[in-house]
Design an enzyme around this catalytic site. Structure first.
Site, PDB file in Angstrom:
ATOM      1  CG  ASP A 199      26.914  20.892 -37.835  1.00 17.17           C
ATOM      2  OD1 ASP A 199      25.767  20.301 -38.364  1.00 17.17           O
ATOM      3  OD2 ASP A 199      27.317  20.500 -36.455  1.00 17.17           O
ATOM      4  CD  GLU A 200      22.895  21.394 -35.913  1.00 16.22           C
ATOM      5  OE1 GLU A 200      22.048  22.234 -36.286  1.00 16.22           O
ATOM      6  OE2 GLU A 200      23.240  20.915 -34.763  1.00 16.22           O
TER       7      GLU A 200
ATOM      8  NE  ARG B 243      17.230  15.765 -30.310  1.00 19.43           N
ATOM      9  CZ  ARG B 243      17.892  16.164 -31.754  1.00 19.43           C
ATOM     10  NH1 ARG B 243      19.952  15.782 -31.475  1.00 19.43           N
ATOM     11  NH2 ARG B 243      17.885  16.284 -32.522  1.00 19.43           N
TER      12      ARG B 243
ATOM     13  CE  LYS C 289      22.727  17.766 -37.028  1.00 21.69           C
ATOM     14  NZ  LYS C 289      24.054  18.286 -36.768  1.00 21.69           N
ATOM     15  CB  THR C 290      28.592  15.416 -35.521  1.00 27.63           C
ATOM     16  OG1 THR C 290      27.202  15.988 -35.170  1.00 27.63           O
ATOM     17  CG2 THR C 290      29.572  16.194 -35.034  1.00 27.63           C
TER      18      THR C 290
ATOM     19  CD  GLN D 227      17.541  17.558 -35.714  1.00 28.01           C
ATOM     20  OE1 GLN D 227      17.770  17.552 -35.332  1.00 28.01           O
ATOM     21  NE2 GLN D 227      18.133  16.983 -37.129  1.00 28.01           N
TER      22      GLN D 227
END
Length: 754
Positions: free
Chosen positions: A225-226, A610, A33-34, A256
DNA sequence: ACCTCAAACATTTTT
DNA sequence: TGTTTGAGGT
């Protein structure tokens, strides 16, 4: 450079190139996504959009720095320079400083951290003569924070009967008064807490149409973002800013969302659909990060949550090893196991320190891990806990800086007025505080013109106050002329802080001096690389920095220790998740409601995802907590993992995994046995001790409704309800003349009377 | 005003 | 266990 879009898969590319309307990207863990955000910005710049018109909001400073670097690599530094990219807090504090006079603040306003806020609340509680057992600073601060994050100002709070009722039930009838005083004191001192940076920005946009349209015009393109971790005020701000052009792109993953305690609200994702009906959704479901085993195990966990947006995260990566789940005897054993495993993998596969991460639920768990890593000479870095800028010696120096930039910052003044000792003690400070509050002014203003106020302070102390005021004033004058580093050096020398620190030759003293040196180095760096290099410029940067932004030179190849929260957005080849025990992960505070349990599960999901190559999960059967050994039972999350992805190991130290090096194995076996034996005997003694006390004095296992009990503080009362079990067992007791209390049985020393 | 020591106490995640 | 608070002494 021409083919920049080839770096993206079809789904990513579509999301990145759809730049003419509201876009929602739902991105699974590890789905890049980044990358989408980065290339979306690149794509905008390629279309000759002015970087000045782009606003990109990230969750951490580090994330924004990395994204900026990546963009600079592709489009060149000059083209990326004017991008507005950063966290909500840092971007909005920039705007607030620029527009400060419109909201009646100094552009040099101070940002209060949690400690400052708590201190201020503490002094207000004292001033109002309230019972500090009922008005706990931490709880009050949290409540104020929650209110602000939901845009409930003091006025709104006072009008809200539901909220008032809540506080009346909790016997905090004076809460409104505290809230009101807290806000007015902050205003008076030209200080803002973290939440104000958001709240005041919203109020600014809400009250001033001209300012709003200025920023609406400026930020034609907005990226966030997020998004799953934004709160209500952030939502309101964005809604206002994006109203004109509706060119907004949000990226997030509901699975998340782990910051609801900070006001994060998944509702924001649902609202997006309502606010921008013409929106387009893109789902990124291919995971590029982890093995099939890890991806599927993570899916099997998150499946248990009821609240979620359906998606199917998959990967083309290879199957990979099974997830190892290890049972260990104690938290120290767990630490040793992790350290041994890392050491073995490192020699076996020639990996580097930086390939490993150890993740835990609470910062307190780091100690046992650190110890075992140190013993095995494994080099590690630790995030969280007390960050650099929260160390006492650093905060003391920063308090001088703050006071010089904004002399009305009462919290800073109180911190250093008698540090180092100037003979201005508690009584005098309380006196000054009182006069300041009565005259609706700040302590600094009182000290500056002592003769104007009726003061009940003796001559000697007056003289000391005058000296202090002259001393600080001298720096205030210089602060506008001298560069930050020079000034800071003068401050540290002239206050005598440097010499007193140098005189301390203990281990702690040396490390304190090191820290101060590091702060000076940072200042020097700052002055060399910035044109605006006054102290105020430095402080604007510093107050929003966190631990993770503080990169040291030698930090690049080390094992990473951090909380799962802090690990969001990161990835590591080898990941250890430790302390998978009931009441720890999921946390005690969270096993109450379905909602918070689901958040803990999402947190576990974040932890699992992760890992790139291998994942190790461990739990201990006893853990040293609050000065006692406590028995632990394995986390329910372990049972939720599908058996086909895992391999269970008990006391993994003896298993084949470690047998490749027979020599080290025997060496460590001996040591292990020795230590375990010692530990067991110690453990037994301790357990017996505590058991004796609890059995003789208050065996509460049979407590039931209707029983008469005695509490050494509340007196006698009647049990009206029992809930939870084991460590979580609670009783609601009606105490005569006091009322209802909810008590955790493991803490409350209740005595059964009949 | 300041220092020292013992008792009491707490119990998550963070911009 | 580590930190904070309070009492009592200098």
């Amino acid at each position: 450079m021409e083919n920049y879009l080839e770096k993206l898969n079809p789904a990513q590319r579509k999301a990145a190139m759809h730049t003419d309307g509201p876009v929602m990207v739902i991105a699974g863990a590890g789905s890049g996504k980044t990358r989408v955000l980065t290339y979306r910005i690149v794509h905008l710049l390629k279309q000759k959009i002015n970087p000045f018109n782009i606003l990109a909001l990230t969750f951490t400073n580090k994330a924004s720095k990395e994204m900026r670097n990546r963009i600079e690599e592709i489009v060149g530094e000059d083209n990326a320079r004017n991008l507005w990219m950063g966290t909500f807090h840092s971007i909005f504090s920039k705007i607030l400083r620029f527009e400060a006079e419109k909201i009646n603040y100094s552009p040099n306003f101070t940002i209060y951290d949690t400690e400052d806020s708590k201190n201020l609340i503490k002094s207000i509680i004292k001033e109002l003569n309230l019972d500090k057992e009922i008005y706990k600073t931490g709880i009050i601060r949290n409540r104020i924070s929650t209110l602000k994050n939901n845009f409930i100002t003091v006025d709104k709070y006072i009008q809200n009967t539901d909220l008032n009722k809540q506080d009346n039930i909790a016997k905090r009838t004076e809460f409104g008064k505290i809230y009101q005083l807290y806000c007015s004191r902050c205003q008076k001192s030209s200080a803002m807490d973290f939440d104000d940076l958001l709240l005041k920005t919203y109020e600014l946009f809400d009250n001033d149409k001209d300012v709003l349209s200025k920023y609406q015009e400026k930020f034609k393109y907005i990226l966030i973002d997020e998004y799953q971790d934004t709160n209500h005020v952030q939502y309101l701000i964005i809604k206002k800013l994006a109203k004109l052009y509706k060119n907004i792109c949000i990226v997030g993953d509901d699975a998340q969302s782990i910051y609801s305690f900070r006001g994060a609200n998944i509702q924001n994702i649902l609202n997006f659909k309502l606010d921008y009906p013409e929106y387009k959704t893109y789902k990124l479901e291919q995971n590029y990060r982890s093995t099939k085993t890890i991806v599927e195990a993570a899916n099997s966990i998150i499946k248990k949550n009821e609240k979620q947006i359906k998606k199917n995260v998959w990967t083309n990566n290879k199957e990979g090893d099974k997830i190892i789940i290890a049972k260990t005897g104690s938290d120290n054993d767990e630490g040793r196991l992790v350290a041994n495993t890392i050491s073995d993998i490192k020699t076996k596969y020639q990996t580097q320190y930086k390939d490993f991460a150890i993740l835990y639920r609470t910062n307190a768990q780091s100690r046992a891990l650190e110890e075992s890593l140190r013993k095995r000479n494994l080099s590690y870095k630790i995030y969280g806990g007390i960050s650099f800028y929260q160390r006492k010696e650093i905060k003391d120096i920063l308090a001088y800086f703050r006071l010089i930039i904004n002399p009305n910052d009462d919290e800073a003044l109180k911190r250093i007025i008698n540090f180092p000792r100037r003979g201005i003690g508690l009584t005098t400070i309380q006196n000054l505080n009182l006069i300041a509050n009565n005259n609706n002014t700040t302590i600094w203003k009182i000290i500056k013109s002592l003769d104007k106020y009726e003061i009940n302070i003796n001559k000697g102390t007056i003289k000391k106050l005058e000296e202090f005021s002259l001393f600080i004033n001298n720096f205030i004058i210089n602060a506008k002329k001298k560069e930050a580093f020079i000034l800071a050096e003068e401050i540290i020398k002239q206050t005598g802080l440097l010499s007193s620190l140098s005189a301390d030759t203990s281990m702690e003293g040396i490390s304190r001096l090191d820290n101060v040196q590091e702060l000076l180095n940072g200042l020097k760096n700052f002055c060399e690389s910035n044109e605006n290099n006054k102290l105020s410029d430095f402080m604007q940067e510093v107050s929003l920095l966190t631990d993770q932004d503080q990169e040291k030179e030698d930090d690049d190849n080390k094992i990473t220790l951090m909380t799962v929260h802090a690990a969001k957005g990161l990835e590591f080849p080898y990941v250890f998740i430790v302390g998978l025990e009931e009441n720890l992960f999921p946390n005690v505070m969270s096993s109450e409601s379905q909602e918070s349990l689901e958040e803990e599960r999402r947190l576990f999901y974040v932890a699992i995802t992760r890992a790139e190559k291998r994942l190790f999960i461990s739990f201990a059967s006893t853990r040293f907590k609050w000065g006692q050994f406590t028995e632990c039972i394995p986390s329910r999350f372990i049972n939720e993992l599908d058996n086909k992805y895992i391999e269970k190991q008990e006391m993994a130290i003896e298993k084949e995994y470690y047998q490749h090096s027979i020599q080290t194995k025997t060496k460590y076996r001996k040591k292990e046995l020795f230590q375990i034996k010692n530990k067991t005997s110690k453990k037994l003694i301790n357990i017996n001790k505590t058991k004796n006390i609890s059995i003789n004095k208050n065996d509460l296992t049979n407590i039931t409704n209707g029983m008469q009990v005695r509490h050494n503080q509340f007196g006698t009362g009647k049990v009206i309800n029992i809930s939870g079990d084991g460590n979580n067992k609670k009783a609601i007791v009606f105490f005569n003349g006091i009322g209802q209390k909810q008590l955790l049985l493991k803490f409350a020393k209740l005595e059964i009377l009949n």
